[in-house]
Design an enzyme around this catalytic site. Structure first.
Site, PDB file in Angstrom:
ATOM      1  CB  SER A 187     129.771 153.114  30.113  1.00 10.79           C
ATOM      2  OG  SER A 187     130.793 153.487  30.990  1.00 10.79           O
ATOM      3  CG  ASP A 213     134.773 156.800  35.528  1.00 15.59           C
ATOM      4  OD1 ASP A 213     135.893 156.289  35.782  1.00 15.59           O
ATOM      5  OD2 ASP A 213     133.954 156.270  34.754  1.00 15.59           O
TER       6      ASP A 213
HETATM    7  C1  S3P Z   1     133.715 151.529  32.811  1.00 19.79           C
HETATM    8  C2  S3P Z   1     133.934 151.034  34.056  1.00 19.79           C
HETATM    9  C3  S3P Z   1     134.764 151.695  35.072  1.00 19.79           C
HETATM   10  C4  S3P Z   1     135.068 153.142  34.701  1.00 19.79           C
HETATM   11  C5  S3P Z   1     135.403 153.326  33.256  1.00 19.79           C
HETATM   12  C6  S3P Z   1     134.274 152.830  32.380  1.00 19.79           C
HETATM   13  C7  S3P Z   1     132.864 150.759  31.892  1.00 19.79           C
HETATM   14  O1  S3P Z   1     135.975 150.973  35.196  1.00 19.79           O
HETATM   15  O2  S3P Z   1     136.118 153.638  35.507  1.00 19.79           O
HETATM   16  O3  S3P Z   1     135.638 154.685  32.970  1.00 19.79           O
HETATM   17  O4  S3P Z   1     132.377 151.323  30.891  1.00 19.79           O
HETATM   18  O5  S3P Z   1     132.664 149.561  32.140  1.00 19.79           O
HETATM   19  P1  S3P Z   1     136.059 149.663  36.144  1.00 19.79           P
HETATM   20  O6  S3P Z   1     134.888 148.870  35.825  1.00 19.79           O
HETATM   21  O7  S3P Z   1     137.316 148.941  35.791  1.00 19.79           O
HETATM   22  O8  S3P Z   1     136.105 150.210  37.531  1.00 19.79           O
END
Ligand code: S3P
Length: 430
Positions: free
Chosen positions: A24, A315
């Site tokens: 992220s 996740d």
């Molecule tokens: C992420 C947000 C999450 C997560 C993804 C990474 C991010 O998704 O599942 O692997 O980096 O902002 P959502 O925000 O759609 O739940």
């Protein structure tokens, strides 16, 4: 198609200092560097398929990217270039959704696409609120599915209450708000705080973003932001596969080093703790984010019900499900419908695969029930989803297993098999 053959493991005592960097934060470093007019310096950028796609995209938009002695130097263009080719987001929903938010107010025409899994994932959650403030975006199924075309335009400030807790939705809207016309701030809120890297990093770069109760107030930036200077910590979601490995293997222990300890990212470790596992967090650094080591040690597991803080677990739920399958009793996951629109439908993938392992698991629309039991040797599919592939590679250490279609592991954690081979024997068949 690469197939992993993983043998049953004995007990282990490991210290891991090279878990892959946080995905992220890596995506955000690449995209947010475009908001500055100076060079950003990023150490330990995640060298995995998803985040390398994002780097290629910012290059297509005009950034100069150099990678020297494992340090990434990103010099942004003075103006975003209109790219002649499509922007390939690979398997990454984060890249696509954040870039839609970023590009919707920039001069030019942009086409975003990705792989066949990303092409199934809903984009309306970011596009609908952006269209409401004047964004010109289109795509298949009335702009729900990629390819997505964005024609940058001036956007209005907004007051948007998201019905889902999603850091991707939040980030897309914050990026749009930072570049909206006139000086009026925008306000964003979501039911429950999702991961907060965007707010933290942009504030660190000098953006005027104020978090008040459940509201985020974003003032448009009149001048370029400060560049980024960061060392990215290890990804707690990637490290978690090894936490589960230790939690399900009697007499085992793992020390995970330099891990991001942001409270929105370590909830799964707290669920393991609740199930009986010994878990200790030792904070060692606090620069932008808390960083430190996590110690995880085996203890018999008991079942648990998970129905809160789902955004903080989203996740890790596939890997947690392996711990549920090894626990005494029936574990339940509720309110987790979001799992159906991840890299695969993770509710159905987890349940189908656990059944193939001889574990009783039943599916509901918003979650599943898993009855702890004995794993039998198995062969399962990854459904093209990196987290399903790694979760079942870890499950294999119970009794030996085969996981098909595992190239997807490279989207987030290229050294996963190398690290798992410190626990057990692995054969990769191409
Ligand atoms: C992420 C947000 C999450 C997560 C993804 C990474 C991010 O998704 O599942 O692997 O980096 O902002 P959502 O925000 O759609 O739940």
């Amino acid at each position: 198609m690469s197939v992993l053959h993983v043998s049953k493991a004995g007990s282990f005592d490991l210290q891991i200092s090279n878990i892959a960097a946080d995905k992220s934060i890596s995506h955000r470093c690449a995209i947010f560097s475009l908001l500055s007019d100076k060079m950003s310096v990023v150490k330990n950028y995640l060298q995995a398929e998803d985040t390398l796609c994002t780097l290629n995209i910012i290059k297509s938009l005009g950034a100069d990217v150099k990678y020297e002695n494992k340090i990434l130097y990103i010099t942004p263009p003075s103006d975003i270039i209109e790219p002649p080719l499509i922007l390939d987001c690979g398997n990454s929903g984060t890249a696509m959704r954040l870039l839609i938010g970023f590009l919707s107010s920039r001069n030019g025409f942009f086409v975003l696409h990705g792989d066949r899994y990303l092409a199934l994932r809903p984009m309306k959650r970011v596009i609908a609120p952006l269209r409401d403030i004047g964004a010109k975006i289109d795509g298949r199924e009335n702009a729900n599915l990629s390819p997505i075309c964005v024609r940058g335009s001036k956007l209005k400030p907004f007051n948007y209450k998201s019905s889902i807790s999603s850091a991707q939705v939040k980030s897309a809207l914050i990026l749009a708000a930072l570049n909206s016309k006139n000086d009026v701030p925008s306000v964003f809120s979501e039911p429950k705080l999702s991961r907060d890297h965007t707010e933290k990093m942009l504030k660190g770069m000098g953006a005027d973003i104020r978090c008040k109760d459940d509201k985020i107030i974003i003032y448009p930036s009149k001048k370029p932001l400060q560049p980024i200077d960061i060392t990215i910590p290890a990804d707690p979601s990637s490290a978690f596969f090894f936490a589960v490995a230790a939690a399900i293997t009697p007499n085992s222990k793992v020390i995970l080093e330099n891990v991001l300890l942001n409270k929105t990212r370590i909830e799964a470790y707290k669920i393991l703790q609740k199930m009986g596992t010994y878990v200790e967090f030792i904070e060692e650094e606090n620069r932008y984010e808390n960083i430190g080591r996590i110690i995880v040690e085996y203890a018999p597991l008991k079942a648990v019900e998970v129905s809160e803080n789902i955004a903080w677990l989203i996740d890790e739920l596939p890997a947690l499900s392996i711990a549920f399958a090894c626990a005494q009793g029936v574990s339940t996951v509720k309110n987790a419908k979001e799992l159906r629109v991840k890299e695969s439908d993770r509710i159905s993938a987890v349940v189908q695969n656990l059944n193939l392992c001889g574990i009783k698991a039943t599916e509901r629309e918003d979650g599943y029930d898993i009855t702890g039991g004995e794993f039998k040797p198995f062969q399962v599919d990854s459904f093209g989803d990196h987290r399903i592939a790694m979760s079942f590679a870890v499950a294999s250490i119970m009794c030996g297993g085969i996981v098909e279609d595992t190239e997807c592991i490279n989207t987030s954690f290229p050294n996963f098999t190398e690290l798992l081979s410190r626990v057990t024997h692995i054969r990769i068949e191409d």
